[in-house]
Design an enzyme around this catalytic site. Sequence first.
Site, mmCIF file in Angstrom:
data_model
loop_
_atom_site.group_PDB
_atom_site.id
_atom_site.type_symbol
_atom_site.label_atom_id
_atom_site.label_comp_id
_atom_site.label_asym_id
_atom_site.label_seq_id
_atom_site.Cartn_x
_atom_site.Cartn_y
_atom_site.Cartn_z
ATOM 1 N N GLU A 31 0.769 -1.179 0.197
ATOM 2 C CA GLU A 31 -0.209 -0.130 0.186
ATOM 3 C C GLU A 31 1.323 0.999 -0.054
ATOM 4 O O GLU A 31 1.751 2.027 1.367
ATOM 5 C CB GLU A 31 -0.869 0.251 1.667
ATOM 6 C CG GLU A 31 -2.055 1.192 1.445
ATOM 7 C CD GLU A 31 -2.930 0.840 2.355
ATOM 8 O OE1 GLU A 31 -2.719 0.448 3.681
ATOM 9 O OE2 GLU A 31 -3.544 1.882 2.128
ATOM 10 N N HIS A 50 -5.975 5.712 -2.864
ATOM 11 C CA HIS A 50 -5.556 6.730 -2.945
ATOM 12 C C HIS A 50 -5.016 7.797 -3.889
ATOM 13 O O HIS A 50 -4.194 7.573 -3.813
ATOM 14 C CB HIS A 50 -3.535 5.832 -1.994
ATOM 15 C CG HIS A 50 -4.377 5.892 -0.313
ATOM 16 N ND1 HIS A 50 -4.193 6.800 0.761
ATOM 17 C CD2 HIS A 50 -4.487 4.484 0.057
ATOM 18 C CE1 HIS A 50 -4.310 5.940 2.101
ATOM 19 N NE2 HIS A 50 -4.467 4.579 1.291
ATOM 20 N N ASN A 83 -13.231 5.328 1.179
ATOM 21 C CA ASN A 83 -12.109 5.970 1.606
ATOM 22 C C ASN A 83 -10.175 6.659 1.256
ATOM 23 O O ASN A 83 -10.026 5.237 0.235
ATOM 24 C CB ASN A 83 -11.539 5.194 2.853
ATOM 25 C CG ASN A 83 -12.652 4.783 4.270
ATOM 26 O OD1 ASN A 83 -13.441 3.579 4.155
ATOM 27 N ND2 ASN A 83 -13.091 6.498 4.277
ATOM 28 N N ARG A 102 -21.483 15.126 -11.324
ATOM 29 C CA ARG A 102 -21.187 15.843 -12.707
ATOM 30 C C ARG A 102 -19.448 15.093 -12.767
ATOM 31 O O ARG A 102 -19.249 15.764 -14.290
ATOM 32 C CB ARG A 102 -21.503 17.076 -12.770
ATOM 33 C CG ARG A 102 -23.065 17.794 -13.518
ATOM 34 C CD ARG A 102 -23.332 18.993 -13.736
ATOM 35 N NE ARG A 102 -23.390 20.026 -11.960
ATOM 36 C CZ ARG A 102 -24.814 20.137 -12.166
ATOM 37 N NH1 ARG A 102 -25.627 20.131 -12.117
ATOM 38 N NH2 ARG A 102 -24.945 20.601 -10.796
ATOM 39 N N ASP A 125 -16.584 -1.113 8.939
ATOM 40 C CA ASP A 125 -16.164 -0.910 10.437
ATOM 41 C C ASP A 125 -17.741 0.121 10.711
ATOM 42 O O ASP A 125 -17.639 -0.225 11.882
ATOM 43 C CB ASP A 125 -14.753 -0.703 10.861
ATOM 44 C CG ASP A 125 -15.044 0.655 10.221
ATOM 45 O OD1 ASP A 125 -15.029 1.312 9.632
ATOM 46 O OD2 ASP A 125 -13.807 1.456 10.702
ATOM 47 N N GLY A 126 -18.058 0.858 9.825
ATOM 48 C CA GLY A 126 -19.090 1.779 10.367
ATOM 49 C C GLY A 126 -18.493 2.822 11.031
ATOM 50 O O GLY A 126 -19.540 3.573 10.793
ATOM 51 N N HIS A 181 -15.261 4.132 9.010
ATOM 52 C CA HIS A 181 -14.749 4.317 7.739
ATOM 53 C C HIS A 181 -15.888 4.166 6.391
ATOM 54 O O HIS A 181 -15.521 5.689 6.292
ATOM 55 C CB HIS A 181 -13.715 3.679 6.653
ATOM 56 C CG HIS A 181 -12.463 3.683 7.585
ATOM 57 N ND1 HIS A 181 -11.682 3.075 9.075
ATOM 58 C CD2 HIS A 181 -10.817 4.137 7.273
ATOM 59 C CE1 HIS A 181 -10.741 2.798 9.679
ATOM 60 N NE2 HIS A 181 -10.147 3.335 8.596
ATOM 61 N N ASP A 199 -8.304 -3.433 7.153
ATOM 62 C CA ASP A 199 -7.050 -2.836 7.206
ATOM 63 C C ASP A 199 -6.559 -2.791 8.451
ATOM 64 O O ASP A 199 -6.511 -1.598 8.962
ATOM 65 C CB ASP A 199 -8.222 -0.872 6.308
ATOM 66 C CG ASP A 199 -6.787 0.069 6.459
ATOM 67 O OD1 ASP A 199 -5.391 -0.434 6.773
ATOM 68 O OD2 ASP A 199 -7.670 0.923 6.095
ATOM 69 N N ALA A 238 -6.631 6.083 10.268
ATOM 70 C CA ALA A 238 -5.515 5.546 10.330
ATOM 71 C C ALA A 238 -5.571 4.185 10.468
ATOM 72 O O ALA A 238 -5.254 3.524 11.726
ATOM 73 C CB ALA A 238 -3.904 5.724 11.401
HETATM 74 ZN ZN LIG Z 1 -4.023 0.379 5.141
#
Ligand SMILES: [Zn+2]
Length: 387
Positions: free
Chosen positions: A139, A205, A229, A237, A258-259, A261, A284, A317
């Site tokens: 990542e 990202h 995320n 648009r 997870d509710g 993020h 994550d 994080a």
């Molecule tokens: Zn990650």
Amino acid sequence: MKTLFTARRLYTPLEEIQHALLFVEDGLIAEISSRSAKETPHNVARIDFDDAAIAPGYVDIHIHGGAGLDVMLASQAELPRLGKFLAAHGVTSYFPTTVAAPLDQTCAALERMAAAIEDGTTIANGDSVQARPLGVHLEGPFLSHKRRGVHPPENLVLPSIEIFERFWQASRGHVRMMTIAPELPGALEVISEAARRNVCVSIGHSDAEMPIAQAAVAAGARHATHTFNAMRPLDHRDPGILGEVLTNSRIGADIIADGIHVSPAIVKLFLQAKGVDGAVLITDAIAATGMPDGRYQLGPIQVDVKDGKCTTDGKLAGSTLTMDRAVRNVTQFSNWGLRDAVQAATLNPARAVGLAKHHGLLAPGVEASFVVLSPAGEVLRTVVRGV
Ligand SMILES: [Zn+2]
């Protein structure tokens, strides 16, 4: 020796078998049947799970740590502790996932991960019910400054085949997944080269506009990382990367259910868009998972954890989500039943990363690594290679 496991139901996960009989021999699945189709033999060791459901072991393709361990910092000798913690939550295979760090630190971590992956194939029986690392997820560091989340800006670099090659060598070819922002100069070349080496290239990202996301798919990208995320937001648009991820059925996508993020309603929208065959659950998760609130390391990043929520300077994080909870959350956030939620945690991630021949499904000849779930999705037991 042959062992028979019985349960109220079994998810292959494409099929649901009632009153299931699962025969295991030498760590492999010998046969799957149902009581209506086959007499239950008496001459085998037998373990009954009554009301429970048997499902393939969960496959987590995006995880940074747990049980106090960070995968970039942990020594090879420590990793089994993480493996045991994960198995207790139904996971039987996982991809240790890097964060953007100085290149030499990343390479050192990749060497340790490679050793753990190679060692994992020979774990002896006995006290070995642990999830195994099967490949590395890179990542970063080829991420957008604008959508970096908590990846340190000083560690982000522009994509280059040369740097990718360094990672590849350090990991001894065990990089199986890479998250990359396709709008960066040089990204498309790295995407095609990684795809050529059967790496699951995942866009994320990223601040990409829709045509760039489409170019990434044309170059070989076939997945998207923690959808919503660290992505250019969806605008009606200016659909951007999300417009492509949510509408292109040729690419899979994962989400952190997870509710925290992503709101439950957006998880539901995501599941509808990607469908039962395209949606992938990830955790994550970071070192703090399964641990008390406090301060933890995520590679080079310090993370504060309060009420299970992980932040650095106010930005999310990683998570303290576990895969079994993600599966249960899906059944609560949407109208998906347990079988569909299980598919998003097993076959779909295994397919996304090209491991579905031996992982994420239950079939004769496949390794007998599975999870036993209560009707509500609580993990009752995890079996790794028949043990
Ligand atoms: Zn990650």
